[in-house]
Design a protein around this motif. Structure first.
Motif, mmCIF file in Angstrom:
data_model
loop_
_atom_site.group_PDB
_atom_site.id
_atom_site.type_symbol
_atom_site.label_atom_id
_atom_site.label_comp_id
_atom_site.label_asym_id
_atom_site.label_seq_id
_atom_site.Cartn_x
_atom_site.Cartn_y
_atom_site.Cartn_z
ATOM 1 N N SER C 46 0.687 -1.188 -0.130
ATOM 2 C CA SER C 46 -0.240 -0.062 0.046
ATOM 3 C C SER C 46 0.883 1.383 0.105
ATOM 4 O O SER C 46 1.897 1.394 0.821
ATOM 5 C CB SER C 46 -0.991 0.043 1.064
ATOM 6 O OG SER C 46 -0.307 -0.311 2.422
ATOM 7 N N SER C 51 -2.413 1.974 -7.468
ATOM 8 C CA SER C 51 -3.613 2.438 -7.651
ATOM 9 C C SER C 51 -3.606 3.884 -8.254
ATOM 10 O O SER C 51 -4.586 4.088 -9.224
ATOM 11 C CB SER C 51 -4.689 2.311 -6.566
ATOM 12 O OG SER C 51 -4.724 1.243 -6.114
ATOM 13 N N GLN C 100 -11.785 -2.428 -6.327
ATOM 14 C CA GLN C 100 -11.526 -3.322 -5.165
ATOM 15 C C GLN C 100 -12.917 -3.847 -4.581
ATOM 16 O O GLN C 100 -13.235 -4.958 -4.281
ATOM 17 C CB GLN C 100 -10.544 -2.927 -4.095
ATOM 18 C CG GLN C 100 -10.780 -3.642 -2.687
ATOM 19 C CD GLN C 100 -9.706 -3.152 -1.812
ATOM 20 O OE1 GLN C 100 -8.547 -2.188 -2.273
ATOM 21 N NE2 GLN C 100 -9.432 -3.774 -0.866
ATOM 22 N N ASP C 101 -13.494 -2.520 -3.775
ATOM 23 C CA ASP C 101 -14.885 -3.110 -3.195
ATOM 24 C C ASP C 101 -15.986 -3.165 -3.816
ATOM 25 O O ASP C 101 -16.536 -2.098 -4.061
ATOM 26 C CB ASP C 101 -14.813 -1.759 -1.818
ATOM 27 C CG ASP C 101 -15.907 -2.308 -0.810
ATOM 28 O OD1 ASP C 101 -16.656 -3.352 -1.077
ATOM 29 O OD2 ASP C 101 -15.780 -1.579 0.157
ATOM 30 N N GLN C 164 -18.752 -8.542 -7.314
ATOM 31 C CA GLN C 164 -17.631 -8.455 -8.160
ATOM 32 C C GLN C 164 -17.760 -9.080 -9.572
ATOM 33 O O GLN C 164 -17.162 -8.247 -10.490
ATOM 34 C CB GLN C 164 -16.424 -9.017 -7.572
ATOM 35 C CG GLN C 164 -14.970 -8.809 -8.080
ATOM 36 C CD GLN C 164 -14.837 -7.279 -7.769
ATOM 37 O OE1 GLN C 164 -15.422 -6.483 -8.513
ATOM 38 N NE2 GLN C 164 -13.940 -6.791 -6.779
ATOM 39 N N ASP C 182 -8.201 -3.133 -10.507
ATOM 40 C CA ASP C 182 -7.625 -2.549 -9.238
ATOM 41 C C ASP C 182 -8.074 -3.388 -8.015
ATOM 42 O O ASP C 182 -8.875 -3.401 -7.361
ATOM 43 C CB ASP C 182 -7.898 -1.139 -8.991
ATOM 44 C CG ASP C 182 -6.966 -0.773 -8.051
ATOM 45 O OD1 ASP C 182 -6.319 -1.176 -7.077
ATOM 46 O OD2 ASP C 182 -7.206 0.658 -7.379
ATOM 47 N N GLU C 183 -7.047 -4.466 -7.616
ATOM 48 C CA GLU C 183 -7.382 -5.336 -6.244
ATOM 49 C C GLU C 183 -8.631 -5.859 -6.459
ATOM 50 O O GLU C 183 -9.396 -5.914 -5.823
ATOM 51 C CB GLU C 183 -7.209 -4.516 -4.945
ATOM 52 C CG GLU C 183 -6.069 -3.749 -4.744
ATOM 53 C CD GLU C 183 -4.933 -4.933 -4.141
ATOM 54 O OE1 GLU C 183 -5.017 -5.773 -3.880
ATOM 55 O OE2 GLU C 183 -3.792 -4.067 -3.545
ATOM 56 N N THR C 185 -9.808 -8.807 -6.188
ATOM 57 C CA THR C 185 -9.980 -10.180 -5.483
ATOM 58 C C THR C 185 -9.665 -9.835 -3.945
ATOM 59 O O THR C 185 -9.949 -10.894 -3.158
ATOM 60 C CB THR C 185 -9.254 -11.305 -5.816
ATOM 61 O OG1 THR C 185 -7.990 -11.097 -5.965
ATOM 62 C CG2 THR C 185 -9.774 -11.586 -7.364
ATOM 63 N N THR C 186 -9.415 -8.655 -3.701
ATOM 64 C CA THR C 186 -8.863 -8.630 -2.103
ATOM 65 C C THR C 186 -9.829 -8.582 -1.016
ATOM 66 O O THR C 186 -9.336 -9.190 0.011
ATOM 67 C CB THR C 186 -8.267 -7.124 -2.045
ATOM 68 O OG1 THR C 186 -7.239 -6.826 -2.917
ATOM 69 C CG2 THR C 186 -7.586 -6.857 -0.643
ATOM 70 N N GLN C 193 -11.956 -15.997 -4.907
ATOM 71 C CA GLN C 193 -10.956 -15.403 -5.483
ATOM 72 C C GLN C 193 -10.326 -15.978 -6.918
ATOM 73 O O GLN C 193 -10.310 -15.608 -7.910
ATOM 74 C CB GLN C 193 -9.786 -15.156 -4.752
ATOM 75 C CG GLN C 193 -8.511 -14.806 -5.294
ATOM 76 C CD GLN C 193 -7.475 -14.312 -4.238
ATOM 77 O OE1 GLN C 193 -7.326 -13.333 -3.760
ATOM 78 N NE2 GLN C 193 -6.381 -15.050 -4.320
ATOM 79 N N THR C 215 -2.259 -5.503 -7.778
ATOM 80 C CA THR C 215 -2.584 -6.279 -6.610
ATOM 81 C C THR C 215 -1.618 -6.145 -5.626
ATOM 82 O O THR C 215 -0.264 -5.630 -6.097
ATOM 83 C CB THR C 215 -2.839 -7.768 -6.842
ATOM 84 O OG1 THR C 215 -3.090 -8.521 -5.917
ATOM 85 C CG2 THR C 215 -1.728 -8.150 -7.677
#
Lengths: 318, 323, 338
Positions: C46, C51, C100-101, C164, C182-183, C185-186, C193, C215
């Motif tokens: 991070s 990103s 991501q989310d 997702q 962007d991420e 599957t986080t 995933q 990722t």
């Protein structure tokens, strides 16, 4: 959905009963009784005693309460001894006036507040936003009745643009009466809206700012949706949601506000009636009004929940 | 006697519905699980979101109202609050949370955060308390000037270490660690895991290590339980679980972990798709008619799996043939 | 032949954010190429700028507080010089994005179908009927069992994995040439995933798209990507094919990261993981010149680092920043850090 609404209404019943008991006991606790002042001063003590017994004033309180409730259900709220008129008639007449004023204030409030809030949120941190925020802070700091008195003085007395008392010109007829009614609620409505916008503008502004930064707006941007459509389809709609739900609660605010507005503008609605009744110790009217205000508050809350249930799929009630 | 014995632990949440809002059903968050945690070991509890692993952890600490079952601590049933108090359970069992930022009070200084459990359980003078907190800070590798800082002034890894310092303040015997590193970057995760091990070596602490990350669990835990829909589907040593998974759920979970060895990429992918296919076709056989796992059966001294009778027969037949 | 397949070419891209009146680089001088039919993974911890790099490419930054320089050629045009309306024609149509989310990335008040057809509204001339069919077809393509039912649902009624998939359906609705994930599957369980990554790979094969996969998960990269770029402190420190970077990592950061991963064969009580000294500096405290990773490997003499580190080719396509990789060695395992 209907089941939930019905259940909510059922839950309201014990709340209303509790409220009515409270109102009744408070009325009982107030000094004097319905005969004070309305009895022939030459009546003997025995006659008064007899009258009181006849009207059940010596019954236990729950007996009296029961009688009161039974009458209530028959639409009999008692007699106003100040106006010598059935309370139900008295309130009915005033309620319509208050309804007009409140509805007008509410419509005006939202018409002003929503665009202002949206605009301020969209242009967060820029000059128009600052101006709008200063306006809301300043208005928030001034007590409502001060706004009313100053407004009345400037626009009513000094500039003489608006009528300062009553709900309609006594001579108006037909279409003229309608326009006269509108003319009378214009100034109190505007001033009420001026005050009422404050909360909604702030609320709307912060909702817009939140939505603007939300991930779903970023998703919309990444879909290639133009900025103006993002505001129209995503930000505005989503920000409106909590505010629509707020609508039910604002009924409460309007009723409370009407007490000030109507008294200062001598506008014959429920608010003024309430203050008058207190001044004249017109207990039957006071109890009826308090009970009515209480029920309206409960209905407002219910309405808010129903609106939210309709507009927000996340809390949609089955 | 194990440090902690969990027997038939059940946590059900009521679902209310209908006109009268009556309890019409329950969510079986935890549905009759049993396992033991030995003194000084790290016990891994693995599961996906919604498996009930966090609820189990909270039950062990006493943060969850359990529906039925027993939790024994040194042989004493401590499911009642009063017994917990009598046996200093709350002092001896502490918790570390996943989100170190929201689990530390943002308005409190590090001194107050770490000293909180000390104040609850031990009566120390202000001077002694400060000395103890400084010792704890040193243990987790934070400088003494952290004492008067606030949580937001630290990085994620440092905050997690503050959480660990708070948890070890009362010299607990067990720490329930609920996803302690899943919010952290790889290099920070390494630091925190090392600290957890270091503290374990120094103080002989046991951990209930709750995680969805099978890589981390393999690194940390000697004994592991795999949880699925409120029940345990497989229990065993690290070798049992990773080298000889028996339940289809465990197999699928293991096959899904991505690994950094690029050379075996295609091989692993093939294996994963094969297991996925088996799972899609035969998963039903591994669960009862309610879609829940069968009771655990013993397949070796250390290895238990929630296998139905026919699978078990198949397995023992295979074993016999092998030998 | 190589040039023909290049979809996106980043030349010297930098992104700076304004913090208390001053600009600080979150991404510095990134050169990358994304090819057709290929998954490029950008990996890093991070705050490394991965990103930011993605949002820079598609112009999702508030230009009042962001300074962007360099070039990003996509199908012959520089994305970084495009106007908003030009970008709107590219976003959603030729470049699809996955975030991501998956819960917050969908509008909570709109039905799934409306959120998919919205992207079709702006980039196709389909009729309502066609859009409806296309939405169902997309839902099926991303592996949703009951597309008709899901189309009528709201985001909160779906599980994380389903959401997702919906996001992916939106991203691929117009068959974009490039997908930036962007991420992706986080927030998901490992089994989900794996499924999502399968879906992405299938789509890439079907549409011949290029994918940028951002990722922090080295395992995901090793299993999915064709090419890898490792980022540290806003810079690409190592890039090459997945085999090159994972099989023969050269940069001290790449090597350190791989080494700090939990290993299965270690002793559960006694074996510690490798810890990289120090921590990633915040954007304001980032060293502006020299090798930014140098402070975290202080035992390597300063003379081993370049003054102005550049990329060095080790083998065809495998590049490493700074010359210090030649002299790098691991110091014995040490747990202490303050």
């Amino acid at each position: 959905m209907w089941k939930t609404i019905l259940r909510r209404i059922l839950i309201m019943i014990p709340e209303i009963i509790l409220l009515s008991i409270l109102v009744f006991l408070l009325a009982k606790a107030m000094p004097g009784d319905p005969f004070t002042g309305s009895i022939n001063p030459r009546s003997s003590a025995a006659q008064i005693q007899h009258l009181k017994e006849l009207n059940g004033l010596y019954d236990p309180w729950y007996q009296q309460y029961w009688n009161w409730i039974v009458h209530l259900f028959h639409g009999d709220l008692g007699q106003s001894y100040q106006y010598h008129e059935a309370v139900s008639n008295l309130i009915g007449e005033r309620a319509i006036n208050t309804l007009w004023l409140s509805a007008f204030t509410m419509v005006l409030t939202y018409l002003i507040a929503l665009p202002l809030g949206l605009y301020a949120g969209k242009h967060e941190g820029k000059l128009p936003d600052t101006v709008i925020r200063v306006y809301t802070y300043v208005t928030y700091c001034i007590p409502f009745f001060v706004i009313l008195v100053i407004g009345l003085w400037i626009f009513g007395y000094v500039l003489n643009w608006f009528p300062t008392t009553g709900s309609v010109a006594p001579t108006a007829k037909g279409l003229g009466m309608l326009s006269s009614r509108f003319f009378h609620i214009l100034l109190p409505g505007l001033l009420g809206a001026l005050f009422g916008t404050v909360n909604i503008v702030q609320y709307m502004r912060s909702e817009v700012i939140d939505a603007k930064r939300s991930d779903y707006v970023r998703t919309a941007r990444s879909k290639g949706v133009p900025e103006k459509d993002i505001y129209r389809h995503h930000i505005f709609r989503n920000s409106l949601l909590p505010i629509a739900a707020f609508g039910g609660y604002s009924i409460t605010g309007l009723l409370n506000g009407s007490i000030f507005t109507e008294t200062i503008f001598s506008y014959p609605g429920m608010g003024m009636l309430f203050i008058d009744s207190i001044n004249y110790r017109d207990y039957t009217v006071i109890t009826a009004l308090v009970l009515l205000f209480g029920v309206m508050n409960l209905l407002g809350t219910l309405l808010s929940d129903i609106i939210l249930g309709i507009v927000d799929p996340r809390i949609r009630i089955e | 006697m194990s440090l902690i014995e969990i027997r038939d632990l059940t946590v059900h949440y009521p679902i209310r519905s209908g006109f009268w809002n009556r309890v019409t059903d329950v969510v079986r968050a935890v549905d009759g699980i049993s396992f033991d945690i030995e003194a000084g070991e790290t016990y891994g509890l693995v599961g996906e979101s919604g498996s009930g692993k966090s609820t189990t952890g909270k039950s062990v600490v006493g943060l969850e109202q359990i529906t039925s079952g027993l939790i024994k601590y040194n042989g004493v049933d401590i499911t009642k609050k009063s017994t917990r108090k009598k046996h200093n359970y709350n002092q001896n069992v502490q918790m570390i949370f996943q989100d170190s930022l929201s689990s530390l009070n943002p308005r409190k200084r590090v001194l107050d955060i770490i000293a909180e459990p000390l104040r609850n359980f031990q009566k120390l003078s202000a001077e002694d308390e400060k000395i103890r907190v400084l010792q704890l800070l040193e243990t987790v590798g934070l400088s003494p000037d952290s004492l008067y800082k606030y949580p937001h002034q630290f990085s994620g890894g440092q905050r997690q270490r503050i959480g660990i310092a708070r948890a070890v303040a009362t010299n607990p015997q067990l720490i329930v660690a609920d996803e302690p590193v899943s919010a952290l970057d790889l290099s920070v995760q390494a630091q925190v895991l090392n600290f957890m091990k270091k503290i374990q070596r120094e103080f002989g602490i046991s951990y209930l290590f709750i995680s969805h990350d099978l890589g981390v669990v393999r690194h940390m835990c000697q004994n592991i339980a795999i949880m699925n829909k409120g029940r345990l589907v497989e229990v065993g040593t690290r070798e049992d679980i990773y080298d000889d998974p028996l339940h289809i759920y465990t197999k699928r979970l293991l096959a899904a972990i991505p690994e950094v060895d690029v050379s075996k990429r295609d091989e692993r992918m093939e294996n994963r798709l094969k297991i996925e296919k088996v799972y899609q076709e035969k998963a039903k056989q591994y669960y009862d008619e309610d879609g829940l796992a069968y009771p655990l059966v013993q397949v070796s001294p250390t290895h238990f799996a929630a296998l139905p009778q026919d699978k078990l027969a198949e397995l023992t037949g295979q074993k016999r043939r092998d030998t | 032949m190589d040039e023909e397949n290049t979809l996106l070419e980043l030349n010297n891209v930098s992104t700076a954010f304004k913090i208390e009146g001053q600009y600080y680089n979150a991404v510095s001088h990134v050169d990358l190429k994304v090819k057709k039919d290929e998954i490029l993974a950008i990996v890093g911890e991070s705050g490394c700028g991965k990103s930011t790099l993605a949002t820079t490419v598609v112009g999702l930054h508030d230009m009042k507080t962001t300074k962007i320089s360099g070039e990003a050629f996509f199908e012959g045009q520089d994305l970084l010089k495009m106007s908003d309306s030009q970008l709107n024609d590219v976003r959603g149509a030729k470049i699809g994005m996955i975030f991501q989310d998956p819960l917050s990335a969908l509008n909570p008040l709109k039905k799934i179908e409306d959120q998919i057809s919205e992207v079709l509204d702006y980039h196709t001339k389909m009729s309502t009927e066609e859009k409806h069919n296309r939405a169902l077809q997309l839902l099926e393509q991303v592996g949703i069992d009951e597309p008709k039912r899901t189309a009528r649902q709201f985001p909160h009624e779906l599980s994380g994995g389903m959401r997702q998939r919906v996001i992916i359906a939106i991203a691929i609705a117009c068959k974009p040439d490039l997908i930036i994930a962007d991420e992706p599957t986080t927030a998901l369980d490992v089994t989900i995933q794996a499924q999502i990554l399968d879906v992405l790979r299938d789509i890439q094969k079907e549409n011949h798209a290029g994918i940028i996969l951002i990722t922090h998960d080295l395992g995901v990269v090793a299993e999915t990507a064709d090419e890898v770029a490792v980022m540290y402190a806003g810079e690409v420190v190592e890039c090459g094919t997945t085999e090159q970077v994972f099989g023969d990592p050269r940069h001290p950061y790449t090597r350190s990261l791989l080494r700090s991963m939990p290993q299965g064969d270690m002793d559960v009580l006694n074996d510690d993981l490798y810890v990289i000294q120090g921590s990633v500096p915040s954007i304001e405290k980032m060293p502006q010149a020299g090798d930014k990773f140098a402070p975290r490997i202080p035992w390597i003499p300063a003379s081993a680092h370049e003054k102005e580190p550049t990329m060095h080719e080790i083998s065809a396509g495998h590049e490493v920043r700074c010359t210090c990789y030649k002299d790098f060695y691991f110091k014995s395992l040490e747990v202490k850090d303050v």
